[in-house]
Structures are given as structure tokens and as C-alpha cells.
Write an enzyme that holds these catalytic residues in place. Structure first.
Site, PDB file in Angstrom:
ATOM      1  N   HIS A  72      -3.636  -5.495   2.337  1.00  6.63           N
ATOM      2  CA  HIS A  72      -3.248  -5.676   3.738  1.00  6.63           C
ATOM      3  C   HIS A  72      -3.947  -6.952   4.184  1.00  6.63           C
ATOM      4  O   HIS A  72      -4.393  -7.743   3.409  1.00  6.63           O
ATOM      5  CB  HIS A  72      -3.793  -4.545   4.609  1.00  6.63           C
ATOM      6  CG  HIS A  72      -3.286  -3.211   4.278  1.00  6.63           C
ATOM      7  ND1 HIS A  72      -2.119  -2.705   4.790  1.00  6.63           N
ATOM      8  CD2 HIS A  72      -3.796  -2.224   3.506  1.00  6.63           C
ATOM      9  CE1 HIS A  72      -1.944  -1.477   4.359  1.00  6.63           C
ATOM     10  NE2 HIS A  72      -2.943  -1.158   3.580  1.00  6.63           N
TER      11      HIS A  72
ATOM     12  N   ARG B 141     -12.928   6.338  -0.973  1.00  2.00           N
ATOM     13  CA  ARG B 141     -11.718   5.541  -0.822  1.00  2.00           C
ATOM     14  C   ARG B 141     -12.017   4.123  -1.299  1.00  2.00           C
ATOM     15  O   ARG B 141     -13.170   3.682  -1.277  1.00  2.00           O
ATOM     16  CB  ARG B 141     -11.281   5.485   0.658  1.00  2.00           C
ATOM     17  CG  ARG B 141     -10.847   6.816   1.223  1.00  2.00           C
ATOM     18  CD  ARG B 141     -10.454   6.679   2.694  1.00  2.00           C
ATOM     19  NE  ARG B 141      -9.281   5.851   2.909  1.00  2.00           N
ATOM     20  CZ  ARG B 141      -8.032   6.268   2.746  1.00  2.00           C
ATOM     21  NH1 ARG B 141      -7.793   7.514   2.370  1.00  2.00           N
ATOM     22  NH2 ARG B 141      -7.016   5.463   2.966  1.00  2.00           N
TER      23      ARG B 141
ATOM     24  N   CYS C  65       0.793  -1.225   0.000  1.00  2.00           N
ATOM     25  CA  CYS C  65       0.000   0.000   0.000  1.00  2.00           C
ATOM     26  C   CYS C  65       0.836   1.291   0.000  1.00  2.00           C
ATOM     27  O   CYS C  65       1.381   1.644  -1.032  1.00  2.00           O
ATOM     28  CB  CYS C  65      -0.987  -0.049   1.155  1.00  2.00           C
ATOM     29  SG  CYS C  65      -2.362   1.064   0.904  1.00  2.00           S
TER      30      CYS C  65
HETATM   31  N1  GLN Z   1      -2.211   6.875   2.512  1.00  2.00           N
HETATM   32  C1  GLN Z   1      -2.325   6.078   1.338  1.00  2.00           C
HETATM   33  C2  GLN Z   1      -3.691   6.145   0.680  1.00  2.00           C
HETATM   34  O1  GLN Z   1      -4.669   6.414   1.333  1.00  2.00           O
HETATM   35  C3  GLN Z   1      -1.927   4.645   1.646  1.00  2.00           C
HETATM   36  C4  GLN Z   1      -2.853   3.970   2.603  1.00  2.00           C
HETATM   37  C5  GLN Z   1      -2.398   2.605   3.049  1.00  2.00           C
HETATM   38  O2  GLN Z   1      -1.207   2.299   3.148  1.00  2.00           O
HETATM   39  N2  GLN Z   1      -3.384   1.784   3.402  1.00  2.00           N
HETATM   40  O3  GLN Z   1      -3.778   5.907  -0.486  1.00  2.00           O
END
Ligand code: GLN
Length: 245
Positions: A193, A129, A93
């Protein structure tokens, strides 16, 4: 045989239990009689990256990415040298994003990436998101397999030359393009993840194999009894694909 893992920014880049990936690597390598060394490295710490077989960088919120990126950029010459010497990388990520050109966060702040790969990441707006369970199809060692995980990112990653896999359910690199992560000979980078490796033993072994390649060349690992791991994997795959069918 020895496997040396460098766990970068362990105290900052560890969303949703990314550290579980380290435990799985340690467990599966030890079961094969491989001696495992795990060292950590965080902001301001001296570590010779070229000394390691695997570079692991987990995910982080925008805040953590902002905190670490300058330190990471300073290490670019060493990372390039380590890649030249054959190090393998597992990037999750935020870690995935930081190996690309840049990450533009939700407030429009630019976080420069290492620029080692061509892709770049720009955030969607604050209310949208990519969140949820995800199933991806990829090919490892000439075998097409499913990979299951959990994603939560605003970043939309584009211009990915060689993707990790095709999305069967979930989002992946962007809301809509149906691809997930980045993969080449040395690097596996993904939005998954969960953590990634406990539910995906074939990916765990692929990471170990890639890391061992630096010192021992191409080799096949002895199989382990993966009954439980596979049960976890297929239970999730079925549940997620059924929900979306
Ligand atoms: N901050 C980054 C995003 O929101 C990565 C998030 C993460 O590692 N889960 O895209």
C-alpha cells in the site's frame, strides 16, 4: 489514445489510500495525451468488465473482504473473459488475496477466492501481522529496480508461482520466505500500500503500458520529469535499508 480503468469496490477496498494509485495513473496517462476514463463498480452494480483495459482492486480488512467476495465470485466468468481479451490487473493486498484460491482469516473463516491463480492465503495468529515499510527488488522491462511501500497484513500467501519481487527489507508474502507479491504478463499483485504508485513511477508506467497493450500493442511511453517522484522513492529506500543494516 484512450485508457479505460475499472476501479472495483472503490467504497470498500481502499486501505491506506489505495485510491492514490488511480490518481497517479490518471495523471501520468493524461500527461502523455491519453484520454483516461475511470469507472467504479461495487456490490450489485452491473458493469461489463470486458469493456475495460485495467482492473484495479485495492486492499481491505477482513470485514470488507467478507462483504465483497460473493459479489466478486459472481463476476468470475466476465473476469476470465476480460483476461482472455487482454485486460491488465493491478491488485493490492486483500485484492491480491482474492485472485488466489482462498483466504483463511484469523478466526478460521474461509473466504473463497476467484481461483484464477494457484496461490492461497492463511492468516497468522491475531498477535502477529506483517506490518511496516517494505523495499522489494523486481525486474520490469529488463531493468532491475527497487519498489517501496507499506504493508499491513495477517495473511501469509503461499504457493506463488511467479513472484513480483524479492524482499530487501520487510516481510512480503509471508514472514520469512523473502518473496513479495505475484506477477505475470497481465497481473501485478502486491502487498504494498502506501499507496504503491506515487513513490514508484516505473511501476505506474508499467501498469499503463500493460493496460494500453490490449488495444494498442506493445509501446514505450514518453518519459516524464520524475525528479520529485524519484526523490520520494530513493529517500524512502535509503531510510528503510539504512535502518535495517
Ligand atoms: N485482511 C487481509 C489480511 O490481513 C488483507 C489486509 C489488507 O488488504 N491490508 O491479510
Amino acid at each position: 489514445m484512450k485508457l479505460k480503468i475499472l476501479w472495483m469496490y472503490h467504497n470498500l477496498m481502499d486501505l491506506y489510500g489505495d485510491k492514490g494509485n488511480i490518481e497517479v495513473l490518471r495523471y501520468r496517462a493524461s500527461k502523455r495525451g491519453i484520454e483516461v476514463v475511470v469507472d467504479t463498480c461495487t456490490i450489485g452494480e452491473e458493469k461489463d468488465i470486458t469493456d475495460y483495459d485495467l482492473f484495479f482492486l485495492g486492499g481491505g480488512a477482513d470485514r470488507e473482504q467478507t462483504l465483497i467476495y460473493k459479489d466478486l465470485l459472481q463476476r468470475k466468468p466476465q473476469i476470465l473473459q476480460a483476461l482472455d481479451n487482454g485486460i491488465a490487473c493491478l491488485l493490492i493486498c486483500g485484492g491480491y488475496q482474492l485472485f488466489g484460491q482462498y483466504y483463511l482469516d484469523q478466526d478460521g473463516n474461509r473466504i473463497d477466492g476467484l481461483g484464477i491463480y494457484d496461490y492461497y492465503t492463511e492468516s497468522s495468529d491475531r498477535d502477529h501481522r506483517c506490518i511496516g515499510n517494505i523495499v522489494v527488488e523486481t525486474t520490469i522491462q529488463n531493468q532491475t529496480i527497487t519498489v517501496v511501500g507499506f504493508e499491513n497484513h495477517g495473511g501469509q500467501t503461499k504457493n506463488v508461482s511467479t513472484v513480483f519481487g524479492k524482499v530487501l527489507s520487510g516481510h512480503g508474502n509471508t514472514f520469512h520466505d523473502g518473496t513479495e507479491g505475484f506477477m505475470n504478463d497481465q497481473t501485478i499483485a502486491t502487498y504494498m500500500h502506501g499507496p504503491l504508485l506515487p513513490k514508484n513511477p516505473m511501476i505506474a508506467d508499467e501498469v499503463i503500458r500493460r493496460a494500453l497493450k490490449k488495444n494498442y500493442g506493445d509501446l514505450q511511453l514518453d518519459p516524464l520529469n520524475d525528479e520529485l517522484e524519484n526523490q520520494a522513492h530513493y529517500t524512502m529506500v535509503k531510510r528503510i535499508l539504512k535502518k535495517n543494516s
